[in-house]
Design a protein around this motif. Structure first.
Motif, short mmCIF file in Angstrom:
data_model
loop_
_atom_site.label_atom_id
_atom_site.label_comp_id
_atom_site.label_asym_id
_atom_site.label_seq_id
_atom_site.Cartn_x
_atom_site.Cartn_y
_atom_site.Cartn_z
N PRO A 122 -43.25 14.66 -71.39
CA PRO A 122 -43.15 14.90 -72.83
C PRO A 122 -44.49 15.09 -73.53
O PRO A 122 -44.53 15.47 -74.70
CB PRO A 122 -42.47 13.62 -73.32
CG PRO A 122 -42.96 12.57 -72.38
CD PRO A 122 -43.04 13.23 -71.04
N GLY A 123 -45.61 14.83 -72.86
CA GLY A 123 -46.91 15.00 -73.48
C GLY A 123 -48.00 14.41 -72.61
O GLY A 123 -47.73 13.76 -71.61
N LEU A 124 -49.24 14.68 -73.00
CA LEU A 124 -50.38 14.22 -72.22
C LEU A 124 -51.47 13.70 -73.14
O LEU A 124 -51.77 14.29 -74.18
CB LEU A 124 -50.95 15.38 -71.39
CG LEU A 124 -52.25 15.10 -70.62
CD1 LEU A 124 -52.00 14.09 -69.49
CD2 LEU A 124 -52.85 16.39 -70.06
N VAL A 125 -52.06 12.57 -72.73
CA VAL A 125 -53.28 12.07 -73.37
C VAL A 125 -54.38 12.20 -72.32
O VAL A 125 -54.27 11.63 -71.23
CB VAL A 125 -53.15 10.61 -73.82
CG1 VAL A 125 -54.45 10.14 -74.48
CG2 VAL A 125 -51.98 10.43 -74.79
N ALA A 126 -55.40 12.98 -72.62
CA ALA A 126 -56.47 13.23 -71.67
C ALA A 126 -57.79 12.74 -72.23
O ALA A 126 -58.11 12.99 -73.40
CB ALA A 126 -56.57 14.72 -71.35
N ASP A 127 -58.54 12.01 -71.40
CA ASP A 127 -59.85 11.56 -71.87
C ASP A 127 -60.94 12.06 -70.96
O ASP A 127 -60.73 12.24 -69.76
CB ASP A 127 -59.90 10.03 -71.99
CG ASP A 127 -60.25 9.34 -70.69
OD1 ASP A 127 -61.44 9.25 -70.36
OD2 ASP A 127 -59.33 8.87 -70.01
#
Length: 223
Positions: free
Chosen positions: A114-119
């Protein structure tokens, strides 16, 4: 998707992990890929300036991200990639164009529903320039050195605060001055200084910005 960039020890990894957890999204710790490459180079005796072999090591990485763990070739290397020698070499191999090219598509493949958090350091500028929300997380070198010192001591590693501070400043210089994908805030990123914020306060601010952005987009779609 949310992209969180920032210098070493700014807390972006912890913040990204918590934000992803709250949203129920996937997580990409791009720095781990560079640290894994550095670890592979150290274990294979590859020098930082051996461009061809370093790129080959990056291309051949056998990586698995689990629940808070990182495995390379079936071995848990979660602690190994956080060593200072690995971090220092990662900052050096990250300046090599062939290494970055080898890891680019691997990073983009993490983007899924459903989505991505990328650091990382170039998530909002190079890897995901179309991210819905871009955060540039900063903190003073002194605050970051204190945090890294505390982390290392708590994990049983020996550490020297002054040495850590000098190392962070050297990494900052390398990351911001490199010719390829230098560390910099995207033109549309929101800058968040966490020098005097707790992790909870930093996460809360990122979540507030995300909900504000989501409502803005929903309103524009309904207009």
């Amino acid at each position: 998707m949310i992209a969180i960039d920032g210098p070493t020890a700014s807390g972006k990894g912890t913040v990204a992990s918590r934000v992803a957890g709250q949203l129920g999204w996937h997580l990409l710790d791009s720095g781990a890929l560079y640290r894994l490459t550095a670890l592979a180079c150290l274990e294979q005796g590859i020098a930082a300036d051996d461009v061809g072999r370093a790129a080959a090591a990056a291309q051949a990485l056998d990586v698995r991200f689990g629940d808070g763990t990182v495995a390379m070739s079936g071995r848990d290397v979660s602690a190994d990639i956080r060593r200072e020698d690995v971090g220092s070499l990662a900052s050096q191999v990250a300046t090599l164009a062939p290494v970055r090219a080898a890891l680019l598509e691997r990073q983009r493949a993490f983007r899924a529903a459903p989505g991505l958090v990328a650091d990382g350091r170039d998530m909002g500028t190079v890897v995901f320039p179309d991210a819905d929300l871009k955060i540039f997380l900063v903190a003073s070198a002194e605050a970051r050195a204190q945090r890294r010192y505390k982390q290392l001591i708590e994990k049983g590693f020996s550490a020297n605060l002054l040495t850590l501070l000098r190392d962070l400043e050297a990494r900052d210089a390398r990351d911001t001055q490199r010719a390829l994908a230098p560390l910099a805030a995207a033109h549309d990123a929101l800058v968040l200084d966490s020098s005097h914020l707790t992790i909870d306060e930093t996460v809360a601010q990122v979540m507030a910005w995300w909900h504000e952005r989501w409502h803005q987009r929903a309103a524009s779609r309904g207009a």
